[in-house]
Design an enzyme around this catalytic site. Structure first.
Site, PDB file in Angstrom:
ATOM      1  N   LEU A 360       0.824  -1.206   0.000  1.00  0.00           N
ATOM      2  CA  LEU A 360       0.000   0.000   0.000  1.00  0.00           C
ATOM      3  C   LEU A 360       0.859   1.257   0.000  1.00  0.00           C
ATOM      4  CD1 LEU A 360      -2.577  -1.105   2.694  1.00  0.00           C
ATOM      5  CD2 LEU A 360      -3.099  -0.686   0.296  1.00  0.00           C
ATOM      6  N   GLY A 361       2.030   1.149   0.562  1.00  0.00           N
ATOM      7  CA  GLY A 361       2.890   2.322   0.622  1.00  0.00           C
ATOM      8  C   GLY A 361       4.181   1.990   1.337  1.00  0.00           C
ATOM      9  N   GLY A 363       7.416   3.756   3.563  1.00  0.00           N
ATOM     10  CA  GLY A 363       7.697   4.995   4.283  1.00  0.00           C
ATOM     11  C   GLY A 363       8.884   4.878   5.190  1.00  0.00           C
ATOM     12  N   GLY A 366       9.362   1.509   7.205  1.00  0.00           N
ATOM     13  CA  GLY A 366       8.994   0.237   6.627  1.00  0.00           C
ATOM     14  C   GLY A 366       7.873   0.398   5.636  1.00  0.00           C
ATOM     15  N   VAL A 368       3.832  -0.778   4.178  1.00  0.00           N
ATOM     16  CA  VAL A 368       2.495  -1.153   4.612  1.00  0.00           C
ATOM     17  C   VAL A 368       1.844  -2.031   3.553  1.00  0.00           C
ATOM     18  CG1 VAL A 368       0.260  -0.305   5.361  1.00  0.00           C
ATOM     19  CG2 VAL A 368       2.304   1.026   5.830  1.00  0.00           C
ATOM     20  N   ASP A 477       2.334  14.230  15.964  1.00  0.00           N
ATOM     21  CA  ASP A 477       2.519  14.226  14.518  1.00  0.00           C
ATOM     22  C   ASP A 477       1.168  14.242  13.813  1.00  0.00           C
ATOM     23  OD1 ASP A 477       4.054  14.336  12.283  1.00  0.00           O
ATOM     24  OD2 ASP A 477       4.601  12.210  12.261  1.00  0.00           O
TER      25      ASP A 477
END
Ligand SMILES: *[C@@H]1O[C@H](CO)[C@@H](O)[C@H](O)[C@H]1NC(C)=O
Ligand SMILES: *[C@@H]1O[C@H](CO)[C@@H](O)[C@H](O)[C@H]1NC(C)=O
Ligand SMILES: *[C@@H]1O[C@H](CO)[C@@H](O)[C@H](O)[C@H]1NC(C)=O
Ligand SMILES: *[C@@H]1O[C@H](CO)[C@@H](O)[C@H](O)[C@H]1NC(C)=O
Length: 681
Positions: A360-361, A363, A366, A368, A477
């Site tokens: 999924l992505g 970053g 790590g 996802v 954040d």
């Protein structure tokens, strides 16, 4: 917006400051004094008044103030005098000073004069951090440097830490010209190193500058020395947990002693600076007790960890097995509160062995993956955190305890975890509509109702974290990519604490864990995330949601804020509303949100509203708004400059070693359920 030179200077210095904090280079060796942190005290020179009753220093034993200096022990000109022998001197700063959690630095200039010749001279002096303001032990003359009673027996609970400048070679010493680090016993220095290689002679009578720095993040103690006027050279670096050796608040000072050989130890100046670490602070106002991040649970977790780990250490188990057992223990501890544990196999299967198709992505910490589990049937998102250090694992488990106990309909619920095969895996619900990032990057449109729902939900999630979940939790954040949307466009705030976790898995410590652009200006200076800084971030997100634009783009234009203030001054705040909405929005609601957003963005953190007030304004149309000045408070948004221009020193080629998350770039990977794609540049 034209950028004035002043702003540029600020930009420059802040950039330097940030990059130094991030890269841990704030401790430079080039300067002779301590140039970071708050000056706790500074003696440019000494005189008699310092030692007087009520003076800044407690002078005990043979301390003689002179013109600009202090003599610790003496060598009298009367060669038949015997009072110089077996003498002790101790000088302490009058008040206790906090040394952890903190980074500190001290710099002083010393000279040592021998009585006859350097050969027949002794014994030395020490910079001291000690638990109390008592004089040196009676029997601590001679080789014991005023630090330790000769008959040390029964003294093991005493806490002190000393850097010795030893001028006499005992059987346990490398020579009569060395620096060492001692705790209770000078006979068992933690480390001792001769000054020969640096061509410095302690007993030369020349003025020698010493700088001692402690980095509270890396736990490194660094000692620099050099003859006064010459550049300081790094002499010794030693890794030590000051918190293990001395109380948080200690008395600081110097000791010196003579034995059958004598000398005078002289100090000429002394400065001490300190920077508190952003763990947690509690305001005077109890009602407003602010605890940074979810530190309390983490600390709790660490204590639990320590309790478990210490006996295991004692048994000296094989390292791997020992680690495994600790994890098992902690798991049992957290099992009651935390979500369930998965096996690596289960999650590998669910994500088709972490296949590219399921990605999924990617970053900062790590990748996802989307996954499908069967029991019970559910779509999940698995965050795979790679290459973790032991520290990371600890934090990770503490994190699970923290996140696991938080339950709110607008908070992304952690479903489970796994920690086999050196991979840390966190399992979340799958969020069909990804994150607010999708919306802000123009890939998705949200109507007014949805935007209002998102902001009310986000506000209530923050209120929950700040006030309603027990110990206050600071998210740190808050940004669009951390605000997930489920199938019904309900917002789910995710990833709290992960900024911290990420920091620790990489071994890189950053002062500030937030994302530039969404981070309150004071955080970049103080390094302290607070509930107020969360409120600021909320303000940014709220403004972005209503205006349909990013707050500060890569060129650093904060015109969104300027524009909003202009419209506010004209009484036409509703003109800021995203034109794509046409007339399909409630003017009243828009004005309410925008004025809330502007008040959240106040430079003065204590003038920002509390989350409770924000929620009330959003949920209740009768709730009075905060008072806003008619014009934009001067300088309030100055801090935004820094976010436009990422310090180049932060460039980091390895996406798995993040130092910072930057604002999510509109152009970043379109396909992510999770926040960190901004780092996958
Ligand atoms: C000693 O130093 C202090 C400042 O540290 C100064 O106020 C005072 O006048 C000085 N006294 C003498 C006798 O020089
Ligand atoms: C301090 O020590 C130096 C070196 O031994 C000596 O020359 C000086 O007279 C001493 N000053 C005082 C005030 O004791
Ligand atoms: C030197 O010290 C001794 C012993 O303290 C003393 O008897 C003597 O008078 C002193 N001499 C001078 C010149 O001060
Ligand atoms: C340092 O130099 C001195 C004088 O030359 C010598 O006695 C001593 O042994 C040296 N120290 C070491 C550790 O070599």
């Amino acid at each position: 917006m034209p950028t004035s030179p002043k702003i540029l200077v600020l930009l420059f210095s802040t950039t330097i400051f940030l990059s130094q904090q991030i890269l841990g280079t704030s401790f430079s060796s080039s300067s002779t004094t301590c140039d970071h942190g708050t000056v706790i005290f500074f003696f440019p020179s000494f005189n008699t008044s310092n030692c007087n009753p009520g003076g800044d220093l407690l002078c005990m034993g043979v301390v003689t103030p002179g013109e600009g200096f202090l003599n610790l022990t003496t060598v009298s000109s009367n060669s038949s005098s015997t009072t110089d022998f077996n003498s002790i001197a101790r000088v302490l700063y009058r008040d206790p000073v906090q040394v952890w959690p903190a980074s500190f630095c001290t710099s002083f200039s010393l000279s040592i004069f021998s009585r006859f010749s350097q050969e027949f001279s002794g014994d030395g002096m020490a910079f001291l951090m000690t638990q109390d303001k008592e004089p040196s032990p009676v029997k601590s003359f001679g080789s014991f440097l005023g630090l330790q009673d000769k008959l040390l027996a029964g003294h093991s609970k005493f806490q002190q830490l000393a850097i010795e400048f030893d001028t006499f070679k005992n059987e346990w010493d490398p020579d009569g010209n060395h620096i060492g680090i001692n705790t209770l016993s000078v006979m068992n220095s933690l480390i001792a190193k001769t000054l020969n290689s640096s061509n410095i002679e302690l007993k030369s009578g020349k003025q020698i500058r010493v700088k001692i720095e402690y980095n509270g993040y890396t736990k490194d103690l660094q000692i620099y020395v050099g003859y006064e006027g010459n550049p300081l050279k790094s002499f010794l670096k030693y890794s030590i947990k000051v918190s293990k050796k001395v109380p948080s608040k200690v008395y600081l000072g110097f000791t010196a002693s003579t034995g059958t050989l004598t000398e005078t130890h002289q100090i000429h100046d002394w400065v001490f600076t300190s920077t508190m670490l952003p763990y947690y602070t509690v305001k005077d106002n109890k009602k407003k007790a602010i605890v940074l991040a979810s530190v309390l649970p983490v600390v709790g977790g660490l204590i639990v960890f320590a309790l478990i780990a210490i006996p295991i250490f004692r048994r000296r188990m094989i390292k791997k097995r020992e680690r495994f057992r600790r994890m098992e223990e902690l798991e049992r501890q957290s099992a009651a509160a935390a979500p369930r544990k998965f096996t690596y196999k289960q999650l590998a299967k669910a994500t088709k062995n972490f296949s590219k198709d399921n990605l999924l992505g990617t970053g900062g910490f790590g990748s996802v993956y989307k996954g499908q589990i069967v029991d019970p049937p559910q779509t999940i998102a698995v965050k795979k955190i790679s290459s973790t250090s032991q520290q990371g694992e600890r934090e990770y488990l503490a994190e699970i305890c923290t996140i696991g106990r938080l339950r709110h309909r607008n908070i992304l619920q952690l479903q489970g975890w796994s920690h086999e095969n050196d991979s840390l895996l966190l399992v979340y619900e799958f969020m069909a509509n990804k994150s607010l990032n999708e919306f802000l990057s123009g890939r998705k449109f949200l109507d007014w109702k949805a935007r209002y729902k998102v902001l009310s939900g986000l506000a209530s999630a923050l209120l929950y974290l700040h006030e309603e979940c027990g110990d206050p939790v600071v998210h740190r954040d808050v940004k669009p990519s951390n605000i997930m949307l489920d199938a019904d466009l309900n917002p789910r705030l995710g990833d709290f604490g992960l900024a911290r976790l990420l920091r620790n898995t990489t071994g890189v410590t950053t002062m500030v864990a937030g994302t530039l652009g969404y981070m309150a200006p004071e955080v970049s200076y103080t390094g302290k995330a607070t509930t107020e800084s969360d409120v600021y971030s909320f303000g940014v997100v709220a403004l972005e949601m209503v205006c349909g634009k990013r707050f500060s783009n890569l060129l650093g234009e904060s015109c969104l804020v300027d524009y909003a203030w202009d419209m506010h001054a004209k009484g036409t705040l509703e003109e800021c509303v995203d034109p794509k909405l046409g007339d399909d929005f409630s003017k009243d609601e828009a004005v309410r949100i925008l004025s809330v957003a502007l008040s959240c963005l106040h430079l003065e953190s204590n003038l920002r509203p509390e989350m409770r007030k924000v929620v009330m304004v959003l949920l209740n149309s009768d709730e009075p708004l905060m008072e806003l000045p008619t014009t934009r408070p001067k300088g309030v948004y100055l801090s935004l400059y820094g976010f436009s221009n990422p310090p180049t020193t932060i460039n980091n080629s390895n996406p798995n070693t993040p130092l910072f998350s930057w604002p999510d770039y509109p152009s970043s990977s379109a396909n992510s359920n999770f926040p960190d794609e901004s780092l996958a540049r």
